[in-house]
Motif scaffolding. Sequence first.
Motif, PDB file in Angstrom:
ATOM      1  N   THR A 167       0.732  -1.062   0.158  1.00 30.52           N
ATOM      2  CA  THR A 167       0.125   0.026  -0.096  1.00 30.52           C
ATOM      3  C   THR A 167       0.826   1.214   0.019  1.00 30.52           C
ATOM      4  OG1 THR A 167      -0.129   0.175   2.383  1.00 30.52           O
ATOM      5  CG2 THR A 167      -1.795  -1.008   1.385  1.00 30.52           C
ATOM      6  N   LYS A 168       0.327   2.478  -0.611  1.00 31.01           N
ATOM      7  CA  LYS A 168       0.927   3.627  -0.688  1.00 31.01           C
ATOM      8  C   LYS A 168       0.123   4.598  -0.272  1.00 31.01           C
ATOM      9  CE  LYS A 168       3.808   6.466  -3.595  1.00 31.01           C
ATOM     10  NZ  LYS A 168       3.148   7.752  -3.446  1.00 31.01           N
ATOM     11  N   SER A 169       0.321   5.722   0.686  1.00 32.54           N
ATOM     12  CA  SER A 169      -0.712   6.476   1.050  1.00 32.54           C
ATOM     13  C   SER A 169      -0.682   7.758  -0.134  1.00 32.54           C
ATOM     14  CB  SER A 169      -0.038   7.057   2.302  1.00 32.54           C
ATOM     15  OG  SER A 169      -1.200   8.160   2.731  1.00 32.54           O
ATOM     16  N   ALA A 170      -1.703   7.807  -0.856  1.00 33.77           N
ATOM     17  CA  ALA A 170      -1.643   8.868  -1.764  1.00 33.77           C
ATOM     18  C   ALA A 170      -2.463  10.152  -1.149  1.00 33.77           C
ATOM     19  CB  ALA A 170      -2.655   8.445  -3.008  1.00 33.77           C
ATOM     20  N   SER A 171      -2.245  11.216  -1.225  1.00 35.28           N
ATOM     21  CA  SER A 171      -2.712  12.372  -0.475  1.00 35.28           C
ATOM     22  C   SER A 171      -4.053  12.771  -0.421  1.00 35.28           C
ATOM     23  CB  SER A 171      -1.874  13.719  -0.853  1.00 35.28           C
ATOM     24  OG  SER A 171      -2.080  13.884  -2.208  1.00 35.28           O
ATOM     25  N   THR A 172      -4.728  12.414  -1.871  1.00 33.31           N
ATOM     26  CA  THR A 172      -6.178  12.743  -2.104  1.00 33.31           C
ATOM     27  C   THR A 172      -6.807  11.367  -2.133  1.00 33.31           C
ATOM     28  OG1 THR A 172      -5.694  12.538  -4.418  1.00 33.31           O
ATOM     29  CG2 THR A 172      -5.708  14.884  -3.538  1.00 33.31           C
ATOM     30  N   LEU A 173      -6.302  10.109  -2.170  1.00 31.02           N
ATOM     31  CA  LEU A 173      -6.979   9.086  -2.233  1.00 31.02           C
ATOM     32  C   LEU A 173      -6.802   8.051  -1.241  1.00 31.02           C
ATOM     33  CD1 LEU A 173      -6.157   8.151  -6.018  1.00 31.02           C
ATOM     34  CD2 LEU A 173      -8.272   9.072  -5.089  1.00 31.02           C
ATOM     35  N   GLY A 174      -5.910   8.552  -0.180  1.00 28.82           N
ATOM     36  CA  GLY A 174      -5.663   7.607   1.046  1.00 28.82           C
ATOM     37  C   GLY A 174      -4.883   6.651   0.799  1.00 28.82           C
ATOM     38  N   ALA A 231      -1.821   8.366 -10.652  1.00 24.46           N
ATOM     39  CA  ALA A 231      -3.218   7.878 -10.500  1.00 24.46           C
ATOM     40  C   ALA A 231      -4.068   8.588 -11.642  1.00 24.46           C
ATOM     41  CB  ALA A 231      -3.706   7.643  -9.289  1.00 24.46           C
ATOM     42  N   ASN A 232      -3.560   8.605 -12.940  1.00 25.53           N
ATOM     43  CA  ASN A 232      -4.307   9.402 -13.885  1.00 25.53           C
ATOM     44  C   ASN A 232      -5.513   8.290 -14.505  1.00 25.53           C
ATOM     45  OD1 ASN A 232      -2.339  11.436 -14.029  1.00 25.53           O
ATOM     46  ND2 ASN A 232      -0.907  10.016 -14.961  1.00 25.53           N
ATOM     47  N   GLY A 233      -5.457   7.130 -14.085  1.00 28.10           N
ATOM     48  CA  GLY A 233      -6.698   6.458 -14.414  1.00 28.10           C
ATOM     49  C   GLY A 233      -7.869   6.289 -13.449  1.00 28.10           C
ATOM     50  N   GLN A 234      -7.832   7.185 -12.391  1.00 24.31           N
ATOM     51  CA  GLN A 234      -8.693   7.112 -11.460  1.00 24.31           C
ATOM     52  C   GLN A 234      -9.930   7.591 -11.992  1.00 24.31           C
ATOM     53  OE1 GLN A 234      -9.229   5.642  -8.690  1.00 24.31           O
ATOM     54  NE2 GLN A 234     -10.750   7.040  -7.467  1.00 24.31           N
ATOM     55  N   ALA A 235     -11.295   6.884 -11.771  1.00 22.36           N
ATOM     56  CA  ALA A 235     -12.572   7.107 -12.091  1.00 22.36           C
ATOM     57  C   ALA A 235     -12.772   7.458 -13.679  1.00 22.36           C
ATOM     58  CB  ALA A 235     -12.911   8.453 -11.243  1.00 22.36           C
ATOM     59  N   LEU A 236     -11.693   7.054 -14.439  1.00 25.49           N
ATOM     60  CA  LEU A 236     -12.083   7.233 -16.010  1.00 25.49           C
ATOM     61  C   LEU A 236     -13.025   6.107 -16.555  1.00 25.49           C
ATOM     62  CD1 LEU A 236      -8.352   7.389 -17.529  1.00 25.49           C
ATOM     63  CD2 LEU A 236     -10.259   9.214 -16.970  1.00 25.49           C
ATOM     64  N   ASN A 237     -13.756   6.271 -17.301  1.00 24.21           N
ATOM     65  CA  ASN A 237     -14.695   5.620 -17.896  1.00 24.21           C
ATOM     66  C   ASN A 237     -14.436   5.230 -19.283  1.00 24.21           C
ATOM     67  OD1 ASN A 237     -17.054   4.336 -19.052  1.00 24.21           O
ATOM     68  ND2 ASN A 237     -18.567   5.762 -18.141  1.00 24.21           N
ATOM     69  N   GLN A 238     -13.827   4.044 -19.377  1.00 21.92           N
ATOM     70  CA  GLN A 238     -13.121   3.593 -20.693  1.00 21.92           C
ATOM     71  C   GLN A 238     -13.579   2.038 -20.816  1.00 21.92           C
ATOM     72  OE1 GLN A 238      -8.853   4.299 -20.683  1.00 21.92           O
ATOM     73  NE2 GLN A 238      -9.137   6.543 -21.121  1.00 21.92           N
ATOM     74  N   PHE A 239     -13.794   1.599 -21.898  1.00 17.47           N
ATOM     75  CA  PHE A 239     -13.840   0.203 -22.288  1.00 17.47           C
ATOM     76  C   PHE A 239     -15.291  -0.125 -21.820  1.00 17.47           C
ATOM     77  CE2 PHE A 239      -9.632   1.040 -23.450  1.00 17.47           C
ATOM     78  CZ  PHE A 239      -9.402   0.692 -24.761  1.00 17.47           C
ATOM     79  N   GLU A 281     -16.109   2.035 -15.631  1.00 20.22           N
ATOM     80  CA  GLU A 281     -15.206   2.900 -14.731  1.00 20.22           C
ATOM     81  C   GLU A 281     -14.202   1.921 -14.152  1.00 20.22           C
ATOM     82  OE1 GLU A 281     -18.007   4.981 -12.350  1.00 20.22           O
ATOM     83  OE2 GLU A 281     -17.798   6.697 -13.705  1.00 20.22           O
ATOM     84  N   TRP A 282     -12.945   2.774 -14.002  1.00 12.88           N
ATOM     85  CA  TRP A 282     -11.738   2.213 -13.387  1.00 12.88           C
ATOM     86  C   TRP A 282     -11.401   2.926 -12.017  1.00 12.88           C
ATOM     87  CZ3 TRP A 282      -9.051  -1.467 -15.908  1.00 12.88           C
ATOM     88  CH2 TRP A 282      -9.437  -1.879 -17.209  1.00 12.88           C
ATOM     89  N   TYR A 283     -11.109   2.325 -11.229  1.00  8.86           N
ATOM     90  CA  TYR A 283     -10.632   2.956  -9.695  1.00  8.86           C
ATOM     91  C   TYR A 283      -9.605   2.289  -9.178  1.00  8.86           C
ATOM     92  CZ  TYR A 283     -15.273   4.772  -9.878  1.00  8.86           C
ATOM     93  OH  TYR A 283     -16.614   5.716 -10.174  1.00  8.86           O
ATOM     94  N   VAL A 284      -8.843   2.971  -8.253  1.00 11.66           N
ATOM     95  CA  VAL A 284      -7.732   2.571  -7.403  1.00 11.66           C
ATOM     96  C   VAL A 284      -8.393   1.529  -6.304  1.00 11.66           C
ATOM     97  CG1 VAL A 284      -6.155   4.204  -7.837  1.00 11.66           C
ATOM     98  CG2 VAL A 284      -7.753   4.538  -6.077  1.00 11.66           C
ATOM     99  N   VAL A 336     -11.981   2.978  -4.447  1.00 15.68           N
ATOM    100  CA  VAL A 336     -11.717   4.214  -3.834  1.00 15.68           C
ATOM    101  C   VAL A 336     -12.245   5.326  -4.684  1.00 15.68           C
ATOM    102  CG1 VAL A 336     -10.131   5.962  -3.021  1.00 15.68           C
ATOM    103  CG2 VAL A 336      -9.801   3.482  -2.521  1.00 15.68           C
ATOM    104  N   GLU A 337     -13.526   5.981  -4.297  1.00 19.45           N
ATOM    105  CA  GLU A 337     -13.783   7.092  -5.132  1.00 19.45           C
ATOM    106  C   GLU A 337     -13.115   8.543  -4.813  1.00 19.45           C
ATOM    107  OE1 GLU A 337     -18.305   6.960  -6.284  1.00 19.45           O
ATOM    108  OE2 GLU A 337     -18.219   5.305  -5.271  1.00 19.45           O
ATOM    109  N   GLY A 338     -13.194   9.445  -5.651  1.00 20.10           N
ATOM    110  CA  GLY A 338     -12.639  10.711  -5.442  1.00 20.10           C
ATOM    111  C   GLY A 338     -11.754  10.991  -6.209  1.00 20.10           C
TER     112      GLY A 338
END
Length: 117
Positions: free
Chosen positions: A3-10, A93-101, A104-107, A115-117
């Motif tokens: 795990t890694k702590s990302a400032s906006t995603l936890g 985390a450029n793919g967070q909450a993208l809607n592709q194929f 949606e994609w999430y971390v 994880v939403e946000g």
Amino acid sequence: METKSASTLGSILVDDKGNTLYLFLADTKNKSNCTGACAKAWPPLLTKGTAKVGNGVDKKLLGTTKRSGGNEQVTYNGHPLYYYVNDKKPGQANGQALNQFGAEWYVLNTKGDKVEG
């Protein structure tokens, strides 16, 4: 995987180099629905043998699933795991909450939930 702590995603799941991992909402439990062009944009996290866990990861949630080509893809809490081709360096985390194929994609957090946000 750890795990890694990302400032906006936890705290989110990353590989051993710090690259962000994602789930795809079109997948079903332990089954990837991302192939072809999808798998080029969202490369699966593959393993040979048993996947290994690092800090903050629950080993009981770790598993694998066989992809259509026969490779073993790492899963966490039943979610097949992927990278995103536009994450160029660890921590992105450029793919967070993208809607592709088609979905949606999430971390993921350490419980294996999106994880939403």
